[in-house]
Design an enzyme around this catalytic site. Structure first.
Site, mmCIF file in Angstrom:
data_model
loop_
_atom_site.group_PDB
_atom_site.id
_atom_site.type_symbol
_atom_site.label_atom_id
_atom_site.label_comp_id
_atom_site.label_asym_id
_atom_site.label_seq_id
_atom_site.Cartn_x
_atom_site.Cartn_y
_atom_site.Cartn_z
ATOM 1 N N GLY A 309 53.212 21.423 -59.486
ATOM 2 C CA GLY A 309 53.237 20.406 -60.696
ATOM 3 C C GLY A 309 53.280 20.243 -62.566
ATOM 4 N N SER A 310 52.446 19.671 -62.939
ATOM 5 C CA SER A 310 52.119 19.847 -64.436
ATOM 6 C C SER A 310 50.952 21.467 -64.959
ATOM 7 C CB SER A 310 51.428 18.355 -65.336
ATOM 8 O OG SER A 310 52.661 17.464 -64.555
ATOM 9 N N THR A 311 50.338 21.814 -63.965
ATOM 10 C CA THR A 311 50.701 23.493 -64.667
ATOM 11 C C THR A 311 51.315 23.639 -64.990
ATOM 12 O OG1 THR A 311 50.281 23.755 -62.454
ATOM 13 C CG2 THR A 311 48.562 23.127 -62.486
#
Length: 590
Positions: A309-311
């Protein structure tokens, strides 16, 4: 009367010729035998096969012969071989060629191949008479090489402060006992049968084929140090009789237990990681950014993959800054969605976000970052991810490789944009995303994660410049101060972090891509809507929650990455877990 001397001379000449011919044939046989053994010393099994006679070739193929010789050298734990003398005659019309075999376990062996040559070697029609007794020097006719080996008691495992993490154990005892109880299990790992991929290497090191070795956690990562030195006997036995038949001992060595191994594990951080994760399916990894020393592992920390995801935006942001595409003050229009390849990718709950790059990163705005990924392009995006450690076999045995497709396989804006926010075909472990955060924390230098306390700190690669790393760190501070990661804030400590919420389902018309974000600067959590294109919130059970962070942000002592499988949004569920582990690490190192 004058004819007799002529006959006599002819007879004498015949005898002399026969003797010379026999001598010439013997010399040719010795040359052939010498060439055969020289080829063995060079590992040139093709030449060896070419020198065996026709009946032998009918009995064994070239591949079988090569495999037999390689197996024999592994059986003997051979590390170096050389011919030490010229071929010489041996009883039974055979030829002996002396050799020296240096081994890992049995010392240096002075042995000889005893070879029979068939046919007329002088005429070039003969060859080596091959049998399995020629697989290794020192064997007699009808013998084959084998061994009986055993391992000593497995060494104890200690924490970084010298306390016991896992008691020494006999291999038959299974999993170790630990004074830390169940909290030690995830990081200690397990022993099991030899992995097929490692079997040849372990055989060459003298490990018995039926032994139990480390297959996960510290047991795998430090297996060579924990299992000690094998011991046993190198044997010549009658072919077909196994080790129960007539046996000669060629060499022997006693097993030697290894000393206790000091690891990098902090008892306090390990306990905190396991407690904070609780019964939730997921993983936690904590490490020191400057050394790569692993402080704790809980759950699926090093041996499982999920979309990050957005990590992953830590990597995308690094690429954007390095390429000069934008800077923290670059502004973007407020929007509820971005359109890629004609598909609308909405922000969480269909709300607007935009503004400066710093703000867009803080609130994890997909309508900003998916187009930025497209501008960066697949080639530069993949290259940056690989610089951070993706698509590289981990140097930590037992750890899984985090991957994303080659740039040539990421086609179109939608695929590039989805990859830029850690969706598409991106797969990562908590260890990998902890390493990404550690690289940023250490000025762009990617450390080599290790469990060995005495390992020299090692920078695997420089992923990005120090200036880019400082900028990413500053924007990560904003995530915790005013963005999606405020639940990771620690009073009196500056924390830098990045949330992630990865969509697991593909039940949308947006090719299963996932976006996450927050509508405003003050939002304390993020949600992923799974590419629904309508801005409807996703089912929390259909998303993985992530959070990667380090503290203190300006002088980092600990990095933590948390994955919570099918547990909602990263800012809501993973960030509080990370905060607990960060606090334990800061307290332990104070």
């Amino acid at each position: 009367m004058r004819a007799r001397p002529v006959i006599a001379l002819a007879a004498i000449a015949f005898v002399i010729g026969a003797i010379l011919g026999a001598g010439h044939g013997s010399n040719a046989a010795q040359v052939l035998a010498g060439r055969f053994v020289d080829a063995w010393a060079d590992g040139d099994y093709a030449t060896m096969y070419g020198d065996i006679d026709a009946p032998s070739k009918r009995a064994v193929s070239a591949q079988e012969l090569a495999d037999d010789y390689r197996h024999a050298l592994r059986t003997a734990t051979a590390t170096h071989v050389r011919v030490t003398g010229k071929p010489r005659s041996a009883p039974g019309g055979r030829i002996a060629v002396p050799v020296r075999v240096r081994t890992r376990l049995f010392g240096t062996l002075q042995l000889a191949f005893v070879i029979k040559v068939s046919g007329s070697s002088a005429a070039g029609s003969g060859g080596i008479v091959w049998s399995r007794s020629l697989e290794f020097p020192g064997l007699r006719t009808g013998e084959v090489l084998t061994r009986k080996m055993s391992l000593p008691r497995r060494a104890s495992i200690l924490t970084r402060d010298g306390s016991v993490l896992g008691e020494g154990a006999a291999l038959e005892a299974g999993q170790r006992e630990s004074p830390l109880g169940a909290s030690a299990g995830a990081v200690l790992g397990e022993v099991g049968p030899l992995p097929a991929a490692l079997a040849p290497q372990l055989e060459a090191e003298g490990v018995p084929s039926d032994a139990l070795v480390g297959v996960s956690g510290i047991e795998a990562a430090l297996d060579a140090r924990l299992r000690g030195t094998p011991g046993g006997e190198l044997l010549a036995v009658a072919a077909g009789s196994g080790t129960d038949g007539p046996t000669r001992v060629l060499a022997s060595a006693a097993p030697k237990a290894a000393p206790a191994v000091h690891t990098t594990i902090s008892p306090q951080v390990q306990q905190a990681a396991v407690t904070a994760l609780g019964g939730q399916l997921g993983g936690v990894v904590a490490l020191q950014p400057s050394t790569g020393q692993i402080l704790a592992v809980a759950g699926l920390g090093i041996d499982d993959l999920q979309p990050p995801g957005s990590t992953f935006k830590m990597i995308t942001l690094s690429g954007v800054l390095q390429a000069g595409i934008a800077n923290p003050h670059t502004t973007f229009p407020y929007a509820t969605y971005a359109t890629l390849d004609g598909v609308k990718l909405s922000n969480a709950n269909g709300e607007e976000c935009g503004g400066s790059l710093a703000l867009a990163f803080a609130v994890s705005c997909n309508s900003v970052f998916t187009p930025l990924g497209v501008k960066l392009g697949a080639s530069r995006l993949v290259a940056m991810a690989e610089a951070y450690g993706f698509n590289h076999t981990p140097d930590l045995p037992g750890a899984v490789e985090s991957t994303l497709p080659a740039a040539s396989h990421i086609q179109g804006e939608l695929e590039v944009g989805s990859t830029a926010i850690g969706q598409g075909e991106v797969q990562a472990s908590p260890l990998q995303m902890a390493t990404v955060a550690a690289t940023i924390a250490d000025g762009g230098r990617r450390p080599q994660p290790t469990f060995a306390l005495d390992a020299h700190p090692h920078t695997v690669a420089t992923a990005t410049s120090a200036s880019v790393a400082r900028t990413v760190r500053r924007l990560m501070i904003g995530v915790v101060r005013e963005g999606t990661g405020t639940s990771a804030a620690i009073p009196g400590v500056t924390v830098a972090g990045k949330t992630g919420t990865a969509e697991l389902g593909t039940a949308s018309s947006c090719s299963g891509s996932s976006e996450e974000g927050s509508a405003s600067e003050s939002s304390s959590s993020e949600e992923s809507h799974g590419g629904s294109c309508q801005g409807a919130p996703s089912d929390p059970a259909n998303t993985d929650a992530w959070f990667a962070a380090f503290a203190p942000a300006l002088h980092p002592r600990i990095v933590v990455c948390v994955l919570m499988v099918k547990d909602g949004a990263g800012g809501a569920t993973a960030a509080p877990v990370a905060r607990e582990v960060l606090e334990a690490g800061l307290h332990a190192s104070s």
